[in-house]
Design an enzyme around this catalytic site. Sequence first.
Site, PDB file in Angstrom:
ATOM      1  N   LYS A 128       0.822  -1.209   0.000  1.00  0.00           N
ATOM      2  CA  LYS A 128       0.000   0.000   0.000  1.00  0.00           C
ATOM      3  C   LYS A 128       0.863   1.269   0.000  1.00  0.00           C
ATOM      4  O   LYS A 128       0.571   2.239   0.673  1.00  0.00           O
ATOM      5  CB  LYS A 128      -0.934  -0.005   1.213  1.00  0.00           C
ATOM      6  N   CYS A 129       1.918   1.241  -0.773  1.00  0.00           N
ATOM      7  CA  CYS A 129       2.894   2.321  -0.832  1.00  0.00           C
ATOM      8  C   CYS A 129       2.831   2.971  -2.218  1.00  0.00           C
ATOM      9  O   CYS A 129       2.477   2.313  -3.196  1.00  0.00           O
ATOM     10  CB  CYS A 129       4.294   1.725  -0.579  1.00  0.00           C
ATOM     11  N   GLY A 130       3.212   4.229  -2.293  1.00  0.00           N
ATOM     12  CA  GLY A 130       3.276   4.884  -3.591  1.00  0.00           C
ATOM     13  C   GLY A 130       4.273   4.222  -4.538  1.00  0.00           C
ATOM     14  O   GLY A 130       4.174   4.366  -5.752  1.00  0.00           O
ATOM     15  N   TYR A 131       5.211   3.476  -3.974  1.00  0.00           N
ATOM     16  CA  TYR A 131       6.228   2.776  -4.788  1.00  0.00           C
ATOM     17  C   TYR A 131       5.842   1.323  -5.092  1.00  0.00           C
ATOM     18  O   TYR A 131       6.618   0.609  -5.728  1.00  0.00           O
ATOM     19  CB  TYR A 131       7.585   2.818  -4.081  1.00  0.00           C
ATOM     20  N   THR A 132       4.659   0.908  -4.667  1.00  0.00           N
ATOM     21  CA  THR A 132       4.232  -0.476  -4.883  1.00  0.00           C
ATOM     22  C   THR A 132       4.335  -0.913  -6.351  1.00  0.00           C
ATOM     23  O   THR A 132       4.674  -2.064  -6.615  1.00  0.00           O
ATOM     24  CB  THR A 132       2.809  -0.686  -4.318  1.00  0.00           C
TER      25      THR A 132
END
Length: 161
Positions: free
Chosen positions: A36-40
């Site tokens: 659930k990360c912007g970098y996922t």
Amino acid sequence: MTSSIFDIKVKTITGEEKQLAEYAGNVLLIVNLASKCGYTPQYAGLEKLNQKYQGMGLRILGFPCNDYGEQEPGTNEEIVEFCTTNYGVTFDLFDKIHAKGPEQHPLYTHLIEGIKPKDEVAWNFEKFLVSKQGEVVARFRTSVSPESIELGAIIEVELDK
């Protein structure tokens, strides 16, 4: 610090104990992951690297981590489902791990001590490259994409050794 990365034990995402010695002779790309990360979306790039270099001896080891913004809250089963359904991940996934703090896993202690800068992992998707002999040879911050020329070049150098 552990004398060799190959002395470290980890748990697979399905709960089996595994000694990193099983990877000796391979180049390792070790990454702390979060769903659930912007970098996922980097999962896709990691899987591309896996497809491109696995046959040449690269092993990508993914360690889900909830240390950064609680962006990996899921169970191991949910993490596997997410990774395979959304990104077709076939590289090795492991049990959730702490990459920083008082409960930092010995693997991350070893990685941080193995190369400069010797500071804490700052965020999800930080990458450590380990040689076939078990030496930490490169560290890439979150902002370095798996598809970056810089990362691909050093992987190829290590695979050719």
